[in-house]
Design an enzyme around this catalytic site. Structure first.
Site, mmCIF file in Angstrom:
data_model
loop_
_atom_site.group_PDB
_atom_site.id
_atom_site.type_symbol
_atom_site.label_atom_id
_atom_site.label_comp_id
_atom_site.label_asym_id
_atom_site.label_seq_id
_atom_site.Cartn_x
_atom_site.Cartn_y
_atom_site.Cartn_z
ATOM 1 N N GLY A 7 0.828 -1.212 0.000
ATOM 2 C CA GLY A 7 0.000 0.000 0.000
ATOM 3 C C GLY A 7 0.853 1.248 0.000
ATOM 4 O O GLY A 7 1.620 1.482 0.938
ATOM 5 N N GLY A 9 -0.297 4.441 -0.100
ATOM 6 C CA GLY A 9 -1.005 5.657 0.321
ATOM 7 C C GLY A 9 -0.161 6.396 1.353
ATOM 8 O O GLY A 9 1.021 6.079 1.560
ATOM 9 N N ARG A 31 -0.157 0.523 -5.896
ATOM 10 C CA ARG A 31 -1.079 0.161 -6.974
ATOM 11 C C ARG A 31 -0.902 1.066 -8.190
ATOM 12 O O ARG A 31 -1.071 0.626 -9.327
ATOM 13 C CB ARG A 31 -2.488 0.299 -6.405
ATOM 14 C CG ARG A 31 -3.609 -0.112 -7.282
ATOM 15 C CD ARG A 31 -4.866 -0.205 -6.419
ATOM 16 N NE ARG A 31 -6.045 -0.177 -7.244
ATOM 17 C CZ ARG A 31 -6.754 0.909 -7.499
ATOM 18 N NH1 ARG A 31 -6.414 2.066 -6.971
ATOM 19 N NH2 ARG A 31 -7.815 0.850 -8.274
ATOM 20 N N THR A 131 -1.994 8.220 14.887
ATOM 21 C CA THR A 131 -0.843 8.316 13.977
ATOM 22 C C THR A 131 -1.191 9.048 12.689
ATOM 23 O O THR A 131 -1.420 8.389 11.666
ATOM 24 C CB THR A 131 -0.359 6.901 13.597
ATOM 25 O OG1 THR A 131 -1.476 6.190 13.020
ATOM 26 C CG2 THR A 131 0.174 6.118 14.789
ATOM 27 N N ALA A 133 -0.301 10.313 9.375
ATOM 28 C CA ALA A 133 0.845 9.895 8.558
ATOM 29 C C ALA A 133 1.866 11.018 8.388
ATOM 30 O O ALA A 133 3.073 10.788 8.490
ATOM 31 C CB ALA A 133 0.334 9.432 7.189
ATOM 32 N N LYS A 184 -13.306 4.068 15.889
ATOM 33 C CA LYS A 184 -13.044 5.512 16.079
ATOM 34 C C LYS A 184 -13.241 6.298 14.786
ATOM 35 O O LYS A 184 -13.563 7.479 14.812
ATOM 36 C CB LYS A 184 -11.669 5.754 16.698
ATOM 37 C CG LYS A 184 -10.457 5.461 15.823
ATOM 38 C CD LYS A 184 -10.025 6.617 14.939
ATOM 39 C CE LYS A 184 -9.091 6.147 13.840
ATOM 40 N NZ LYS A 184 -8.765 7.180 12.855
ATOM 41 N N THR A 241 -8.520 11.793 16.385
ATOM 42 C CA THR A 241 -9.300 12.013 15.158
ATOM 43 C C THR A 241 -10.614 12.750 15.424
ATOM 44 O O THR A 241 -11.228 13.234 14.486
ATOM 45 C CB THR A 241 -9.563 10.689 14.410
ATOM 46 O OG1 THR A 241 -9.721 9.651 15.341
ATOM 47 C CG2 THR A 241 -8.433 10.336 13.514
ATOM 48 N N SER A 247 -7.910 14.973 10.233
ATOM 49 C CA SER A 247 -8.542 13.662 10.033
ATOM 50 C C SER A 247 -9.501 13.724 8.849
ATOM 51 O O SER A 247 -10.387 14.594 8.785
ATOM 52 C CB SER A 247 -9.305 13.246 11.296
ATOM 53 O OG SER A 247 -10.308 12.303 10.964
ATOM 54 N N ARG A 248 -9.350 12.775 7.920
ATOM 55 C CA ARG A 248 -10.249 12.726 6.755
ATOM 56 C C ARG A 248 -11.665 12.406 7.206
ATOM 57 O O ARG A 248 -12.634 12.887 6.641
ATOM 58 C CB ARG A 248 -9.773 11.675 5.737
ATOM 59 C CG ARG A 248 -8.537 12.020 4.937
ATOM 60 C CD ARG A 248 -7.248 11.614 5.566
ATOM 61 N NE ARG A 248 -7.145 10.269 6.046
ATOM 62 C CZ ARG A 248 -6.573 9.258 5.349
ATOM 63 N NH1 ARG A 248 -6.061 9.480 4.178
ATOM 64 N NH2 ARG A 248 -6.480 8.053 5.860
ATOM 65 N N VAL A 272 -8.757 8.036 1.383
ATOM 66 C CA VAL A 272 -9.816 7.196 1.935
ATOM 67 C C VAL A 272 -10.326 7.735 3.283
ATOM 68 O O VAL A 272 -9.538 8.143 4.129
ATOM 69 C CB VAL A 272 -9.313 5.735 2.069
ATOM 70 C CG1 VAL A 272 -8.200 5.591 3.092
ATOM 71 C CG2 VAL A 272 -10.444 4.790 2.400
HETATM 72 N N1 LIG Z 1 -3.330 8.398 6.636
HETATM 73 C C1 LIG Z 1 -3.177 8.188 7.928
HETATM 74 O O1 LIG Z 1 -2.782 9.095 8.666
HETATM 75 C C2 LIG Z 1 -3.484 6.842 8.508
HETATM 76 C C3 LIG Z 1 -4.185 5.877 7.790
HETATM 77 N N2 LIG Z 1 -4.448 4.670 8.360
HETATM 78 C C4 LIG Z 1 -5.159 3.619 7.633
HETATM 79 O O2 LIG Z 1 -4.333 3.142 6.594
HETATM 80 C C5 LIG Z 1 -5.144 2.626 5.531
HETATM 81 C C6 LIG Z 1 -4.648 3.212 4.220
HETATM 82 O O3 LIG Z 1 -4.885 4.602 4.266
HETATM 83 P P1 LIG Z 1 -3.911 5.697 3.618
HETATM 84 O O4 LIG Z 1 -2.538 5.184 3.510
HETATM 85 O O5 LIG Z 1 -4.135 6.945 4.376
HETATM 86 O O6 LIG Z 1 -4.488 5.822 2.133
HETATM 87 P P2 LIG Z 1 -4.628 7.158 1.268
HETATM 88 O O7 LIG Z 1 -5.949 7.762 1.530
HETATM 89 O O8 LIG Z 1 -3.430 8.017 1.435
HETATM 90 O O9 LIG Z 1 -4.598 6.593 -0.210
HETATM 91 C C7 LIG Z 1 -5.588 5.765 -0.718
HETATM 92 C C8 LIG Z 1 -4.987 4.380 -0.886
HETATM 93 O O10 LIG Z 1 -5.998 3.487 -1.307
HETATM 94 C C9 LIG Z 1 -5.447 2.652 -2.300
HETATM 95 N N3 LIG Z 1 -6.490 2.065 -3.099
HETATM 96 C C10 LIG Z 1 -7.533 2.684 -3.710
HETATM 97 N N4 LIG Z 1 -8.267 1.772 -4.383
HETATM 98 C C11 LIG Z 1 -7.682 0.574 -4.193
HETATM 99 C C12 LIG Z 1 -7.949 -0.759 -4.632
HETATM 100 N N5 LIG Z 1 -8.959 -1.035 -5.450
HETATM 101 N N6 LIG Z 1 -7.124 -1.742 -4.222
HETATM 102 C C13 LIG Z 1 -6.075 -1.502 -3.416
HETATM 103 N N7 LIG Z 1 -5.769 -0.268 -2.967
HETATM 104 C C14 LIG Z 1 -6.554 0.742 -3.368
HETATM 105 C C15 LIG Z 1 -4.564 3.591 -3.074
HETATM 106 O O11 LIG Z 1 -3.655 2.868 -3.871
HETATM 107 C C16 LIG Z 1 -3.877 4.318 -1.935
HETATM 108 O O12 LIG Z 1 -2.798 3.570 -1.439
HETATM 109 C C17 LIG Z 1 -6.586 2.990 5.894
HETATM 110 O O13 LIG Z 1 -7.205 1.867 6.466
HETATM 111 C C18 LIG Z 1 -6.429 4.089 6.934
HETATM 112 O O14 LIG Z 1 -7.513 4.122 7.847
HETATM 113 C C19 LIG Z 1 -4.040 4.369 9.622
HETATM 114 C C20 LIG Z 1 -3.338 5.277 10.361
HETATM 115 C C21 LIG Z 1 -3.016 6.584 9.862
HETATM 116 O O1 LIG Z 2 -6.232 6.890 11.642
HETATM 117 C C1 LIG Z 2 -5.749 8.006 11.571
HETATM 118 C C2 LIG Z 2 -4.913 8.594 12.608
HETATM 119 O O2 LIG Z 2 -4.633 7.689 13.626
HETATM 120 C C3 LIG Z 2 -6.046 8.845 10.379
HETATM 121 O O3 LIG Z 2 -7.336 9.333 10.516
HETATM 122 P P1 LIG Z 2 -8.194 9.720 9.237
HETATM 123 O O4 LIG Z 2 -8.252 8.501 8.374
HETATM 124 O O5 LIG Z 2 -9.504 10.172 9.758
HETATM 125 O O6 LIG Z 2 -7.430 10.835 8.551
#
Ligand SMILES: NC(=O)C1=CN([C@@H]2O[C@H](COP(=O)(O)OP(=O)(O)OC[C@H]3O[C@@H](n4cnc5c(N)ncnc54)[C@H](O)[C@@H]3O)[C@@H](O)[C@H]2O)C=CC1
Ligand SMILES: O=C(CO)COP(=O)(O)O
Length: 323
Positions: A7, A9, A31, A131, A133, A184, A241, A247-248, A272
Site C-alpha cells: 500500500g 497511500g 497500486r 498516527t 501519517a 473511532k 481524530t 482527520s479525513r 480514503v
Molecule cells: N493516513 C493516515 O494518517 C493513517 C491511515 N491509516 C489507515 O491506513 C489505511 C490506508 O490509508 P492511507 O494510507 O491513508 O491511504 P490514502 O488515503 O493516502 O490513499 C488511498 C490508498 O488506497 C489505495 N487504493 C484505492 N483503491 C484501491 C484498490 N482497489 N485496491 C487496493 N488499494 C486501493 C490507493 O492505492 C492508496 O494507497 C486505511 O485503512 C487508513 O484508515 C491508519 C493510520 C493513519
Molecule cells: O487513523 C488516523 C490517525 O490515527 C487517520 O485518521 P483519518 O483517516 O480520519 O485521517
C-alpha cells in the site's frame, strides 16, 4: 528483518519511512504506476504524501511477487481492499502486520480475521494508534499499540520498527487493537458533524465519551480487552481524530454537518475516509452482537442522506438512562 509494505497511500509510505530508518532496505508495493516511479525516481510520493523526502532505501514496485523475500509484511491498503491484495501476495508463514482500520463489508470481519483466513500459516499482528501519517513521516513523537498473539514475534516486530520518536507498546489483544481503530473512524465522522453544525465543544466532549462507551460495549462483545480499548489504539486514536480537521473522517463529518450530501463529499475523494465504509458494516455487526450503538446509527443515517437537524434531534430525544 526485511520489511515489505503493501500500500503506497499516505500511511503505507510513512510506515515505509519508519522501517527504512538507518538505510534498512524496504520494498513498498503501490497500486499506481505513477506512485512507483515517483518514489523510485525522486524519492517522494507526490500523490499521497507530497513534500516528504523519502529514504533512498525504499524501493517501490508494482509487482506483488517482489515481496516474497520479505521477513514481515505491513498491510496498509484500505480495509475493503485487503482481501483482494492479500489474495495475490506471496505470504506463506511471513508475519502480517495489519495497519488498515476497518471492517470488511459482507463478511463483517476485522482485517486481521480476513488475513488469517487467507493465510492460516502467517502470524498476525496489528499496528494501530493515534498516527497522522504526515506527523510520523516528519519524525514527530508517536506511540502505537503493536498487538500480536505470539509475544516473541511481537517483540521482534516492535524492536525492528521502534525509533527515537516512534514507540510501539506491546499487547497480545489483536482484536482489541483492531476494534479501536475501526470504530473511532465512525465516531470521528460524528465529531466532525458536531463541528460542522456548530453544536459546540460540550457536545463534542459528550460525543467522545458516549462514543467511547459504544466502542467499549462493542469491543467487549467481540472479545476485546477493556485495557486495549482505553489505550493508544482505542481512546488515544479516538481523541486524535475527533479533534482535528487533519482527520479525513472528521472532515467528512464537518461537510455532513454543514448540510452537504455524503454522495457529493465522497464522489471526488483521492484519499480514503474509512469510517464511511465501516459505519454500515459496524451497524450490522452491532445488531448481530446485540449491542446498542446510537451514535454509529446516527452516522449511518447521515451517510444515507438523512437531514442533520432531524438526526441530532432524535439522538438527543432518546430516553434518559444511567451512565
Ligand atoms: N493516513 C493516515 O494518517 C493513517 C491511515 N491509516 C489507515 O491506513 C489505511 C490506508 O490509508 P492511507 O494510507 O491513508 O491511504 P490514502 O488515503 O493516502 O490513499 C488511498 C490508498 O488506497 C489505495 N487504493 C484505492 N483503491 C484501491 C484498490 N482497489 N485496491 C487496493 N488499494 C486501493 C490507493 O492505492 C492508496 O494507497 C486505511 O485503512 C487508513 O484508515 C491508519 C493510520 C493513519
Ligand atoms: O487513523 C488516523 C490517525 O490515527 C487517520 O485518521 P483519518 O483517516 O480520519 O485521517
Amino acid at each position: 528483518m526485511k520489511i515489505g509494505v503493501l500500500g503506497g497511500g499516505a500511511w503505507g509510505t510513512a510506515l515505509a519511512q519508519v522501517a527504512a530508518r538507518g538505510g534498512a532496505p524496504v520494498t513498498l508495493w503501490a497500486r499506481e504506476a505513477e506512485v512507483v516511479s515517483a518514489i523510485n525516481d525522486s524519492h517522494e510520493n507526490t500523490r499521497f504524501l507530497a513534500g516528504v523526502a523519502l529514504s533512498p532505501s525504499i524501493r517501490a514496485t508494482s509487482g506483488l511477487a517482489e515481496l516474497a523475500d520479505c521477513d514481515a509484511l505491513l498491510v496498509v491498503v484500505p480495509a475493503q481492499h485487503v482481501r483482494a491484495v492479500l489474495n495475490e501476495t506471496p505470504v506463506g508463514a511471513t508475519p502480517l502486520v495489519l495497519c488498515a482500520k476497518g471492517i470488511e463489508a459482507g463478511t463483517r470481519r476485522l482485517v486481521g480475521e480476513v488475513a488469517q483466513a487467507l493465510h492460516p500459516a502467517a502470524p498476525i499482528a496489528v499496528l494501530s494508534g493515534p498516527t497522522f501519517a504526515h506527523e510520523v513521516a516528519a519524525g514527530l513523537p508517536t506511540a502505537v499499540t503493536l498487538a500480536c498473539a505470539d509475544p516473541v514475534i511481537g517483540a521482534a516486530l516492535a524492536d525492528r520498527l521502534a525509533g527515537p520518536s516512534f514507540r510501539p507498546y506491546a499487547s497480545d489483544d489483536v482484536i482489541g487493537a483492531e476494534i479501536g481503530g475501526a470504530v473511532k473512524n465512525v465516531l470521528a465522522i460524528a465529531c466532525g458533524v458536531v463541528e460542522g453544525a456548530g453544536l459546540g465543544q460540550n457536545a463534542r466532549a459528550a460525543l467522545i465519551a458516549r462514543g467511547f462507551a459504544e466502542m467499549t460495549r462493542f469491543g467487549v462483545a467481540r472479545g476485546a480487552q477493556v485495557e486495549t480499548l482505553s489505550g493508544l489504539s482505542g481512546l488515544g486514536d479516538l481523541v486524535l481524530t475527533c479533534s482535528s480537521t487533519a482527520s479525513r473522517n472528521f472532515s467528512l463529518g464537518m461537510g455532513l454537518g454543514q448540510g452537504k450530501r455524503a454522495a457529493d463529499l465522497l464522489s471526488d475523494r483521492l484519499t480514503v475516509a474509512e469510517g464511511a465504509f465501516t459505519a454500515p458494516v459496524l451497524r450490522e455487526a452491532a445488531a448481530e452482537a446485540g449491542v446498542d450503538m446510537p451514535v454509529v446509527e446516527a452516522v449511518c443515517a447521515l451517510l444515507e442522506g438523512a437531514e442533520v437537524q432531524a438526526v441530532i434531534g432524535a439522538l438527543l430525544a432518546r430516553p434518559l438512562t444511567r451512565e
